[in-house]
Design an enzyme around this catalytic site. Structure first.
Site, short mmCIF file in Angstrom:
data_model
loop_
_atom_site.label_atom_id
_atom_site.label_comp_id
_atom_site.label_asym_id
_atom_site.label_seq_id
_atom_site.Cartn_x
_atom_site.Cartn_y
_atom_site.Cartn_z
CD GLU A 34 -3.50 -24.05 43.12
OE1 GLU A 34 -3.72 -24.85 42.11
OE2 GLU A 34 -2.77 -23.92 43.49
CG HIS A 35 -9.68 -25.16 43.26
ND1 HIS A 35 -10.77 -26.35 43.14
CD2 HIS A 35 -8.46 -25.86 43.93
CE1 HIS A 35 -10.10 -27.72 42.83
NE2 HIS A 35 -8.75 -27.04 44.02
CB SER A 124 -0.27 -29.94 34.90
OG SER A 124 -1.53 -29.24 35.75
CD GLU A 158 -7.94 -32.60 32.03
OE1 GLU A 158 -6.53 -32.51 31.53
OE2 GLU A 158 -7.70 -33.01 33.20
CG ASP A 170 -3.59 -27.75 35.38
OD1 ASP A 170 -3.35 -27.26 35.62
OD2 ASP A 170 -4.50 -28.73 35.43
CE1 TYR A 222 -10.07 -28.65 40.11
CE2 TYR A 222 -12.23 -29.27 38.73
CZ TYR A 222 -10.65 -28.19 38.98
OH TYR A 222 -10.25 -27.41 38.20
C1 GLA Z 1 -6.51 -28.74 38.71
C2 GLA Z 1 -7.43 -28.24 37.42
C3 GLA Z 1 -7.26 -26.67 37.23
C4 GLA Z 1 -7.11 -26.14 39.01
C5 GLA Z 1 -6.22 -26.40 39.74
C6 GLA Z 1 -6.60 -26.18 40.99
O1 GLA Z 1 -4.87 -28.44 38.59
O2 GLA Z 1 -7.00 -29.02 36.10
O3 GLA Z 1 -8.36 -26.42 36.16
O4 GLA Z 1 -8.37 -26.42 38.65
O5 GLA Z 1 -6.22 -27.58 39.99
O6 GLA Z 1 -5.83 -24.74 40.87
#
Ligand code: GLA
Length: 380
Positions: A34-35, A124, A158, A170, A222
């Protein structure tokens, strides 16, 4: 009504003609990583069976029009630049713009959307919309856009058109995932490995628990996380935090003088390693053993990256207390969904345990279901 039938009906209603075809793209859950995507790192998503369907056909007026079951009046636009179209139509206009900007002759089209991907739940839904529209336009126009290139085009829609500074996770998941597999993606090289992910054969299941927690300050938070990571990489003199190994992490942390930045960096570096460890366990069929990595990922998101909320922490704790092998929040954070790795026969009991924990705290009730790995974007 099924989602494809709903998309067809919306198309007929809006444009009084049959669509030329139907294209579907799924939502995703990220198993781990994640991230890490915008840090050039590793991710391991799989596609959900829930998907967004675009019914589409050529447009005689040379423009693009899009409607949905939720917004039956079409949004219509001609040649477009970022800022022209706002609201949900921006995701569609962004794809048209990004394809054109990448040098493709985008066919004018009429589009109608239907979806069962839960909105705003970190699964997503926006990437599913972009990916369904992109796949439809590519096919309608006979455009030669290699599959590997498509996620980056949808991501530009996006990032630049909609203005959300997200990574490539995503759109890659929605476009490149395959049924029964998890997608091991290197976000620097875009190389993928399709990892067999058939939990049923193991008597296991992934329970997805939508916390139904209201999202708060998502965009600002974010962007802030992203900036901290980039600042940490710059201080360390590396292109991205991907370039810091777990071995060199202690020295790297000593060179960062800000505690927040240190914790953000530690999450990314340890999370990349957890993805690699998860992949090697899955490759050797040791699925149950990924549980502790999932739970460690959650602790890192909670304590170091600080992107969880009470509802997701409680869902993780209640799942573990009910016997889950591991559990973690999935997606960008500040609400959204938790996934728990459980014995298939324990899925209902785990969901009930989370329900009970939520009732005790007066949280809005969660929504839970068992998720299997579905197919990526395709013409139906
Ligand atoms: C969101 C973003 C992704 C990713 C996740 C965290 O879904 O769209 O690009 O950074 O957060 O993993």
């Amino acid at each position: 009504m099924s989602i494809p039938s709903a998309a067809t009906a919306a198309f007929l209603e809006a444009y009084a003609t049959e669509p030329a075809g139907l294209w579907a793209a799924p939502g995703r859950v990220n198993l781990i990583g994640e991230h890490t995507d915008y840090n050039d790192g590793f991710v391991l998503p799989f596609a959900l069976p829930q998907r967004t369907v675009a019914a589409a056909g050529p447009a005689p007026d040379g423009r693009w029009s899009v409607c949905s079951t939720l917004a039956p009046d079409p949004v219509s636009f001609g040649v477009t630049t970022p800022g022209d179209v706002t609201g949900w139509g921006a995701y569609v206009a962004g794809v048209v713009w990004a394809l054109k900007d990448a040098g493709f002759e985008v066919p004018p089209a009429r589009i109608a959307i239907a979806s069962d991907v839960p909105l705003g739940s970190g699964l997503s839904s926006s990437a599913a919309l972009e990916s369904a529209v992109l796949t439809a336009l590519v096919d309608l126009g006979g455009l030669d856009v290699a599959l590997e290139r498509r996620p980056a085009i949808a991501q530009r829609a996006e990032n630049v058109y909609v203005g959300a500074p997200t990574g490539i996770l995503d759109q890659s998941a929605s476009i490149r995932c395959q049924e029964g597999r998890a997608l091991f993606l290197d976000c620097r090289t875009y190389q993928v490995e399709q990892i067999p992910f058939d939990l049923t054969a193991e008597g296991l299941a992934i329970l997805v628990i939508n916390s139904n927690a209201p999202h708060r300050h998502v965009d600002g938070e974010y962007g802030e996380r992203r900036k901290s990571c980039e600042a940490a990489a710059a201080t360390l003199g590396v292109a991205a935090l991907r370039d810091v190994s777990t071995d060199s992490l202690p020295q790297a942390l000593e060179r960062l003088d800000d505690d927040v930045m240190r914790r953000r960096a530690r999450h990314i570096v340890t999370e990349n390693q957890r993805v690699l460890d998860t992949v090697s366990l899955l490759r050797s069929g040791r699925v149950r053993e990924i549980g502790p990595l999932l739970t460690a990922s959650h602790a890192s998101m909670r304590d170091d990256f600080e992107i969880t909320v009470d509802q997701v922490d409680v869902a993780v704790e209640a799942s573990l207390a009910a016997g889950a092998y591991g559990a973690r929040m999935t997606g960008g954070g500040f609400g959204g969904c938790v996934l728990a790795l459980v014995d298939a026969e324990r899925a209902d009991a785990t969901a009930a345990a989370v329900d009970a924990a939520y009732r005790k705290r007066d949280f809005t009730a969660p929504t839970s279901w068992v998720a299997t790995a579905g197919p990526g974007a395709a013409r139906l």
